[in-house]
Design a protein around this motif. Structure first.
Motif, PDB file in Angstrom:
ATOM      1  N   ASP A 103      12.094  -2.114  -6.109  1.00 39.84           N
ATOM      2  CA  ASP A 103      11.823  -0.703  -5.870  1.00 39.84           C
ATOM      3  C   ASP A 103      13.113  -0.066  -5.363  1.00 39.84           C
ATOM      4  O   ASP A 103      14.036  -0.764  -4.957  1.00 39.84           O
TER       5      ASP A 103
ATOM      6  N   ASN B 156       8.790   1.017  -8.275  1.00 40.89           N
ATOM      7  CA  ASN B 156       8.369   2.154  -7.461  1.00 40.89           C
ATOM      8  C   ASN B 156       9.590   2.858  -6.896  1.00 40.89           C
ATOM      9  O   ASN B 156      10.603   2.221  -6.606  1.00 40.89           O
TER      10      ASN B 156
ATOM     11  N   LYS C  54       6.113   1.758   6.007  1.00 44.50           N
ATOM     12  CA  LYS C  54       5.726   1.707   4.588  1.00 44.50           C
ATOM     13  C   LYS C  54       6.409   0.549   3.872  1.00 44.50           C
ATOM     14  O   LYS C  54       5.799  -0.179   3.098  1.00 44.50           O
TER      15      LYS C  54
ATOM     16  N   LEU D 197       4.837  -3.342   2.262  1.00 50.29           N
ATOM     17  CA  LEU D 197       5.009  -3.832   0.891  1.00 50.29           C
ATOM     18  C   LEU D 197       5.506  -5.280   0.846  1.00 50.29           C
ATOM     19  O   LEU D 197       5.628  -5.859  -0.228  1.00 50.29           O
TER      20      LEU D 197
ATOM     21  N   TYR E  69       8.406  -7.005   1.252  1.00 53.45           N
ATOM     22  CA  TYR E  69       9.570  -7.381   0.458  1.00 53.45           C
ATOM     23  C   TYR E  69      10.194  -8.667   1.000  1.00 53.45           C
ATOM     24  O   TYR E  69      10.166  -8.920   2.201  1.00 53.45           O
TER      25      TYR E  69
END
Length: 109
Positions: A21, A40, A58, A62, A64
């Motif tokens: 992303d 994204n 946020k 996700l 990562y």
């Protein structure tokens, strides 16, 4: 310039089957939204401490594995303190590049 140069990495990442992303300033988000190599696009427009924390929440949600800081400026450095993923920074050495450019220009005269 940095935002455009970032896209030069996309083919290599996809070739290695890396999913990624992009987190970018809202002013530049449209440059990446059309790019099907990017999963994204995360946007940021407010760089206050509270906003950086919200963005970090946020990003952390996700999960990562890595975050690559290719801009390496104060605000991205500050954001990285709130991230759970391992942060890898690219040192642009912009001062050295500018000095090289200046010296190159001096030699050509």
């Amino acid at each position: 310039g940095d935002v455009i140069l970032l896209s030069s990495l996309f083919d290599g990442l996809r070739k290695e089957e890396v999913e990624f992303d992009v987190l970018t300033d809202s002013d530049y988000a449209e440059l990446f939204k059309w790019d099907d190599r990017v999963n994204n696009v995360l946007e940021i427009s407010d760089y206050s401490l509270s906003s950086l924390r919200r963005v970090a929440e946020k990003v952390n949600a996700l999960n990562y594995d890595y975050v690559f800081d290719l801009h390496c400026v104060k605000r991205s450095f500050l954001l990285s303190f709130f991230l759970k993923a391992k942060v890898i920074r690219y040192r642009k050495r912009s001062l050295l590049r500018r000095a090289s450019l200046i010296f190159k220009n001096l030699k050509s005269k």
